[in-house]
Design a protein around this motif. Structure first.
Motif, PDB file in Angstrom:
ATOM      1  N   SER A 127      -9.311  12.499  13.132  1.00  0.00           N
ATOM      2  CA  SER A 127      -8.287  11.445  13.166  1.00  0.00           C
ATOM      3  C   SER A 127      -7.557  11.455  14.510  1.00  0.00           C
ATOM      4  O   SER A 127      -7.250  10.399  15.064  1.00  0.00           O
ATOM      5  N   CYS A 129      -8.818  12.270  17.251  1.00  0.00           N
ATOM      6  CA  CYS A 129      -9.770  11.712  18.231  1.00  0.00           C
ATOM      7  C   CYS A 129     -10.103  10.252  17.950  1.00  0.00           C
ATOM      8  O   CYS A 129     -10.955   9.674  18.637  1.00  0.00           O
ATOM      9  N   SER A 130      -9.457   9.665  16.928  1.00  0.00           N
ATOM     10  CA  SER A 130      -9.724   8.260  16.551  1.00  0.00           C
ATOM     11  C   SER A 130     -11.197   8.035  16.233  1.00  0.00           C
ATOM     12  O   SER A 130     -11.809   7.079  16.699  1.00  0.00           O
ATOM     13  N   ARG A 131     -11.772   8.935  15.441  1.00  0.00           N
ATOM     14  CA  ARG A 131     -13.174   8.818  15.043  1.00  0.00           C
ATOM     15  C   ARG A 131     -13.327   8.783  13.524  1.00  0.00           C
ATOM     16  O   ARG A 131     -13.944   9.671  12.918  1.00  0.00           O
ATOM     17  N   PRO A 132     -12.760   7.768  12.859  1.00  0.00           N
ATOM     18  CA  PRO A 132     -12.897   7.704  11.392  1.00  0.00           C
ATOM     19  C   PRO A 132     -14.338   7.534  10.927  1.00  0.00           C
ATOM     20  O   PRO A 132     -14.682   7.935   9.815  1.00  0.00           O
ATOM     21  N   CYS A 159     -11.590   5.144   6.062  1.00  0.00           N
ATOM     22  CA  CYS A 159     -12.411   5.375   7.256  1.00  0.00           C
ATOM     23  C   CYS A 159     -13.079   4.091   7.720  1.00  0.00           C
ATOM     24  O   CYS A 159     -13.043   3.748   8.910  1.00  0.00           O
ATOM     25  N   GLY A 162     -10.756   1.701   9.225  1.00  0.00           N
ATOM     26  CA  GLY A 162     -10.363   2.125  10.567  1.00  0.00           C
ATOM     27  C   GLY A 162     -11.333   1.711  11.646  1.00  0.00           C
ATOM     28  O   GLY A 162     -10.950   1.580  12.811  1.00  0.00           O
ATOM     29  N   VAL A 163     -12.613   1.501  11.283  1.00  0.00           N
ATOM     30  CA  VAL A 163     -13.601   1.071  12.287  1.00  0.00           C
ATOM     31  C   VAL A 163     -13.920  -0.418  12.153  1.00  0.00           C
ATOM     32  O   VAL A 163     -14.880  -0.909  12.742  1.00  0.00           O
TER      33      VAL A 163
END
Length: 386
Positions: A127, A129-132, A159, A162-163
């Motif tokens: 989270s 790293c903003s990688r959901p 998740c 988020g993308v």
């Protein structure tokens, strides 16, 4: 001498080594020596202690947690020249992710027992790293039955939202909120309502989710109730755009304003709520109220959000205050990255036309055309994959 036979000396020695190697970093941590803790974890994992898989996994998990929350000055592992193709972490977050994914891999291979805290730490790290999307990938790899399925569906929904995969997210939420699963999960209801509030076709469904969320929060958190009322107003507004009857539209507009007003009474200084209230006023041609909300939003965000300046410019232009609208547009351009200035440049050009300045309008369109061509010729951004 030995009543129960001769003990296995090697086994006892290895058990002692396991416990010593595992407990030494914890002892340094209790003593408050963070650098020694750091070094002890590294020695435990890099030295040939012949530790069993469960012991190594526990050390890796604790070291990852220490890297994430320990606030210690990080330095890369000194293991000589890395082999070709080997990933070398560059930050404490990257090393923590590497350790946690290694522990998960051991669980998938049946070498260790499941520990839910590993996934919790990994979720936090990814989270940051903003990688959901990677969180979703790891959740989908976990064997069925490891997690309660509604918890898994809800996490996957967040998740995928988020993308930007909102349809996938909503499908997970529909399963989770089924009457046979967990239909009263407030957070899931709020996310479902938020997704539906962004699409006219889903507005009616979103109204139901929002009302169920509000009913759940009557005696709970005021902020959650305000959020539910906010999403209810947004869904009603979207629904009003697709009804065919003028009477229905008027009723939905009235319900929208009622919901947003009640939400604002509970959370008066919420910038997003102020913005949506202003949009509703503008759609109902109440430009003075819309202008007041636009100014409040700009003040609340310190002028750092470009959509506030853009909205202010549109309201001012609707009032034929073109020179003031141009000032707001220029402020929005200053707060917006070059790649995202297209809509603002169009507004600026139209304002120049409205002020009888065709040459300046042509210049604005020239800049817009150059931006469009640059975007068209720009290579696709390569995403970082861990």
């Amino acid at each position: 001498m030995f009543k129960n036979g001769t003990p296995d000396i090697e086994q006892k020695l290895q058990e002692t080594i396991n416990k010593s190697v595992e407990l030494l970093p914890e002892a340094w941590k209790k003593a408050g020596s963070l650098q020694e803790t750091f070094a002890s974890y590294r020695r435990a994992l890099l030295s040939p202690w012949n530790l069993d898989e469960e012991c190594i996994a526990r050390i890796q998990k604790r070291f990852a947690a220490f890297l994430l929350y320990g606030c210690v000055e990080w330095s890369p592992p000194s293991s000589g020249s890395p082999a070709e193709g080997t990933f070398v972490p560059k930050t404490n977050i990257e090393e923590a992710i590497l350790l946690l994914t290694t522990v998960l891999k051991k669980f998938y291979q049946g070498k260790t027992h499941w520990d839910p805290s590993v996934m919790e730490h990994l979720t936090y790290a990814l989270s940051i790293c903003s990688r959901p999307s990677l969180i979703a990938d790891h959740l989908e790899e976990v064997l069925p039955g490891t997690y309660p399925r509604t918890e898994r569906w809800n996490t996957l929904a967040f998740c995928y939202y988020g993308v930007g995969q909102k349809e996938v997210s909503l499908n997970f939420l529909r399963k989770s909120l089924n009457k046979h699963e967990n239909p009263k999960d407030t957070m899931a209801l709020l996310l479902a309502a938020k997704i539906c509030s962004e699409d006219c076709r889903l507005a009616s469904e979103g109204v139901e989710y929002a009302r169920r969320a509000i009913a759940n929060t009557e005696s709970l958190d005021v902020h959650l109730k305000s959020t539910g009322l906010h999403f209810l107003g947004s869904c009603l507004s979207k629904k009003a755009k697709i009804v065919s009857s003028d009477h229905q539209r008027a009723m939905l507009h009235a319900e929208t304003m009622k919901s947003l007003t009640e939400s604002m009474s509970l959370d008066r200084y919420n910038p997003n709520l102020i913005f949506d209230m202003g949009v509703q006023y503008a759609e109902q041609r109440n430009m003075n109220a819309a202008l007041r909300c636009a100014k409040e939003f700009v003040d609340a965000t310190g002028g750092a959000v470009s959509k506030g300046w853009r909205f202010l410019a549109l309201v001012l232009s609707a009032q034929q205050r073109y020179s003031e609208a141009e000032v707001a547009t220029n402020a929005a351009l200053d707060e917006t990255a070059k790649w995202d200035q297209g809509s603002l440049l169009r507004i600026k050009a139209k304002l120049k036309v409205a002020q009888s300045s065709p040459m300046e309008a042509v210049e604005a369109y020239r800049v817009l055309l150059a931006l469009v061509q640059a975007q068209k010729n720009s290579p696709k951004k390569v995403e970082f994959t861990y």
